[in-house]
Design a protein around this motif. Structure first.
Motif, mmCIF file in Angstrom:
data_model
loop_
_atom_site.group_PDB
_atom_site.id
_atom_site.type_symbol
_atom_site.label_atom_id
_atom_site.label_comp_id
_atom_site.label_asym_id
_atom_site.label_seq_id
_atom_site.Cartn_x
_atom_site.Cartn_y
_atom_site.Cartn_z
ATOM 1 N N PHE A 178 0.839 -1.193 0.000
ATOM 2 C CA PHE A 178 0.000 0.000 0.000
ATOM 3 C C PHE A 178 0.874 1.243 0.000
ATOM 4 C CE2 PHE A 178 -3.753 -2.412 1.656
ATOM 5 C CZ PHE A 178 -4.624 -2.006 0.666
ATOM 6 N N ASN A 182 0.833 3.822 -3.099
ATOM 7 C CA ASN A 182 0.353 5.188 -2.887
ATOM 8 C C ASN A 182 1.462 6.212 -3.090
ATOM 9 O OD1 ASN A 182 -2.019 3.951 -2.304
ATOM 10 N ND2 ASN A 182 -1.955 4.322 -0.097
ATOM 11 N N GLN A 263 -6.335 6.007 -3.319
ATOM 12 C CA GLN A 263 -7.335 5.467 -2.405
ATOM 13 C C GLN A 263 -8.751 5.775 -2.876
ATOM 14 O OE1 GLN A 263 -4.577 7.156 -1.507
ATOM 15 N NE2 GLN A 263 -4.085 6.872 0.668
ATOM 16 N N SER A 264 -8.938 6.943 -3.493
ATOM 17 C CA SER A 264 -10.278 7.353 -3.918
ATOM 18 C C SER A 264 -10.640 6.813 -5.293
ATOM 19 C CB SER A 264 -10.381 8.886 -3.929
ATOM 20 O OG SER A 264 -10.207 9.414 -2.635
ATOM 21 N N TRP A 448 -6.315 6.230 6.184
ATOM 22 C CA TRP A 448 -7.650 6.264 5.572
ATOM 23 C C TRP A 448 -8.417 7.488 6.028
ATOM 24 C CZ3 TRP A 448 -7.659 3.083 1.782
ATOM 25 C CH2 TRP A 448 -6.844 1.959 1.859
ATOM 26 N N TYR A 452 -3.155 13.213 4.451
ATOM 27 C CA TYR A 452 -2.411 12.123 3.827
ATOM 28 C C TYR A 452 -0.921 12.234 4.094
ATOM 29 C CZ TYR A 452 -6.730 10.882 1.661
ATOM 30 O OH TYR A 452 -8.023 10.490 1.475
#
Length: 700
Positions: A178, A182, A263-264, A448, A452
């Motif tokens: 992750f 990201n 994430q979105s 989450w 960020y």
């Protein structure tokens, strides 16, 4: 510290094979229960009504207590009859051992309070302990920790386990994937926020980023290849730069960036939006842990986007093959998420060449190819406690890591993130995994909830990662074990010296069991120093085996420690950590070795069945087995087969393996007993396979 003092110290940390420390443990439990009752009494308001019918001795209360006692007895009987005997020194199967006394007591004390480390208000004490433990793990691995977390490059770590994700090894690589996913896509999210029709359009027309060549270009003019290869620190600096140079507040940045994040939108929507023709890949050795393909799928990367790097004959990542892959990626403009270096493979105990991987990163960064480096030290991380200048200067006659292993551990300070599991070589109860970041700001890439990327320490420790609820008891267990034992050469380092000694002594037995006068052959996967040399002649190998028989096996620890040549050899045998695979074979009537892979597999499968937990009542000790596949091991496995004498068949190879973690396993008499039991099982099963194969051949 002498080996015998190591033994005394390590022994005091455990209940003992027959519960020798049980009385002390009971006294500690009594202290915990007394403290716990005090907590309940202090929280009680005398004005409240009676909540519990104990004083009434009601029929309902007595009936429920009767059910509890009966079912508890039933559970205890099941555990006595069928549980895996992990607490016994005769358990040599997996990377799992009896937990330390302080870890049990810490877990038990907090378990009664049911603390949740999702947010500090649910576990105010244990959340703070988790923060402390995270700092301790970072320091142990060589990262720089700023207690106030004010410095941009301050490391940060936390514990994981429980919740909706498996709390074992598979969880931790998920988090690191992750992270790198990201991280690679964050510049695209910022680019979306700086679009011409948004409130940050003017910023977009002026905001520049440094490319890998050292030049500055407008972010909005960069191609996907350029964005994927921005430096990690440069990416993490973006929010601070936007605030300092353009006055963009945290709230505005969050609201504008969030709709464009991975994430979105999801990775593939981002790829479509920015016309990416190549998504990044993950590079990892073919000896990787099985959780990595699962983790790649879980993170949305997909297991097909893992590039397997070949391994050498010691199952280390091949630097020459890695270089070839990197050259091809650079030539074809194939982005890379990260290279994963394994610090203690779960099948062979190997340590990937971290130092060389870091040097390759420097070289290819200058050419325009940027990637993260993650160290999967879930198994091997705590062996870093054997590293110190003091120890290196005075450890000439004691057990230590190999010099090449020490160099790679010393290089961990330069990787970007590290998996380390206290519930493995930290000797702490499950679940207690850990993840450490060299730059603490990277934790905001796996949150989450906004922000960020933001400097400072949030009160909500559960924001960072894929978990929500997680047990505060794990943090207390790790903290108390660290505090009692110490993350240094005299604490955990001494414990690991005992384990390494046991593992290497068992290896020495296995490496010298075979001979022309015995009907079987035992070949450890990890080669002797003479076999790893440029001239591995049979004479040198036999001389080395004779040295082991006379100067290492059967001698007292005091004699061994006084023999610098014996210690030097002992420090160069076996795997780099205390896990070793081996294969058994048999000799035919004429004294020659069986050459059939199929028959060798049959023999080792039968031995594994005899020594498995499924045969608990009849097994003298517990080992495990695995299969080395030709596809994953390639030439490394072909070479190993030749050493065993197996020249017929290209089948995968069934391999036995052992892991020594118990500090009680290194005593010479204990090792003699284990080897005697193994020899008996081996002779019996070899006779069965020989007789069966002869019988079948006579009927053909």
């Amino acid at each position: 510290m002498p080996l015998d003092r190591d033994y005394e110290t390590a022994s005091a940390l455990f209940l003992g094979p027959t519960g020798e420390s049980m009385d002390f443990f009971r006294r500690c439990l009594a202290d915990i229960l007394g403290s716990h009752q005090t907590i309940r009494l202090e929280r009680h308001n005398p004005a409240d009504p009676v909540h519990h019918p104990l004083a009434l001795q009601s029929d309902g209360l007595l009936e429920v207590r009767g059910r509890i006692s009966a079912r508890l007895h039933e559970l205890l009987m099941m555990l006595q009859e069928g549980s895996s005997p992990i607490v016994s020194p005769r358990y040599l199967a997996h990377v799992c051992c009896e937990p330390t006394l302080p870890s049990i007591l810490g877990y038990f004390a907090v378990m009664l309070l049911n603390q949740n480390n999702c947010i500090r208000s649910l576990g105010p004490v244990t959340a703070e302990l988790e923060t402390i433990v995270g700092h301790q793990l970072c320091r142990m691995l060589g990262f720089t920790v700023d207690p106030d977390l004010k410095h941009g490059l301050a490391a940060w770590g936390h514990l994981v386990g429980g919740g909706t994700i498996a709390n074992l090894e598979a969880l931790l690589p998920c988090l690191s994937l992750f992270l790198v996913r990201n991280l690679k896509f964050y510049p695209f999210a910022v680019l979306g926020a700086l679009r011409d029709d948004g409130p940050l359009a003017s910023v977009g027309r002026a905001f520049r980023m440094r490319t890998r060549s050292g030049k500055y270009r407008l972010l909005r003019e960069m191609a996907p290849w350029d964005l994927f290869n921005l430096g990690i620190t440069d990416v993490l600096d973006i929010p601070t730069r936007l605030r300092n140079e353009f006055g963009v507040s945290k709230e505005v940045l969050d609201s504008e960036v969030d709709p464009h994040t991975c994430q979105s939108l999801g990775m593939f929507q981002l790829a479509k939006r920015w016309n990416m023709d190549r998504l990044p890949k993950l590079l990892i050795a073919s000896s990787r842990h099985y959780s990595w393909p699962k983790s790649a799928a879980f993170a949305g990367i997909g297991s097909k986007n893992i590039i397997n790097v070949d391994v050498d004959n010691d199952v280390k990542m091949s630097i020459s093959h890695l270089r070839t892959i990197l050259e091809e990626c650079l030539e074809s403009k194939q982005p890379i998420y990260a290279i994963v270096a394994t610090i203690g493979t779960s099948q062979e105990g190997a340590v990937d060449p971290v130092h060389d991987i870091i040097e390759l990163r420097k070289e290819f960064a200058a050419k325009g190819l940027s990637f993260a480096i993650h160290a999967d030290a879930a198994w091997g991380g705590y062996f870093a406690t054997m590293m110190s200048q003091e120890f290196a200067a005075n450890a000439g006659s004691t057990i230590r890591l190999r010099k090449e292993t020490e160099r790679n551990f010393a290089s961990l300070k330069d990787v970007d993130s590290i998996t380390v599991d206290p519930h493995k070589s930290g000797y702490v109860l499950y679940p207690a995994g850990g993840l450490c970041y060299r730059d603490g700001r990277t934790r905001y890439l796996v949150t989450w909830s906004a922000p960020y990327i933001e400097e400072g320490l949030s009160n909500h420790i559960g924001w960072f990662g894929v978990e929500g609820s997680k047990p505060g008891a794990s943090a207390a267990a790790v903290w108390l074990s660290h505090e009692v034992i110490g993350l240094n050469v005299h604490g955990y380092g001494a414990l690991h010296r005992r384990a390494l000694l046991g593992g290497r002594l068992l290896y020495c037995h296995l490496a010298t069991m075979s001979g022309d006068q015995v009907p079987f052959i035992v070949v450890p996967f990890n080669r002797l120093p003479s076999q790893r040399s440029d001239d591995p002649c049979e004479t040198r190998i036999r001389t080395e085996q004779q040295f082991i028989r006379h100067r290492i096996l059967g001698v007292s620890e005091a004699q061994l420690e006084a023999d610098s040549d014996a210690v030097a050899l002992l420090n160069s045998v076996g795997s780099e950590l205390n896990l070793n695979p081996f294969v058994c074979n048999f000799r035919l009537a004429d004294g020659s070795a069986n050459t059939s892979v199929r028959l060798s597999n049959s023999l080792n499968e039968r031995i594994a069945a005899r020594l498995s937990v499924e045969n608990l009542a009849g097994s003298p000790f517990i080992m495990s087995s695995t299969t080395f596949t030709q596809r994953e091991y390639g030439n490394c496995l072909t070479t190993f087969k030749r050493r065993i004498g197996l020249t017929e068949g290209d089948e995968n190879l069934v391999v036995l393996k052992y892991t020594v973690m118990s500090p009680f396993s290194s005593q010479p008499a204990f090792m003699d007993n284990i080897i005697g039991d193994l020899r008996k099982v081996l002779i019996e099963e070899a006779a069965f396979v020989i007789n069966t194969s002869v019988s079948i051949a006579s009927r053909l």
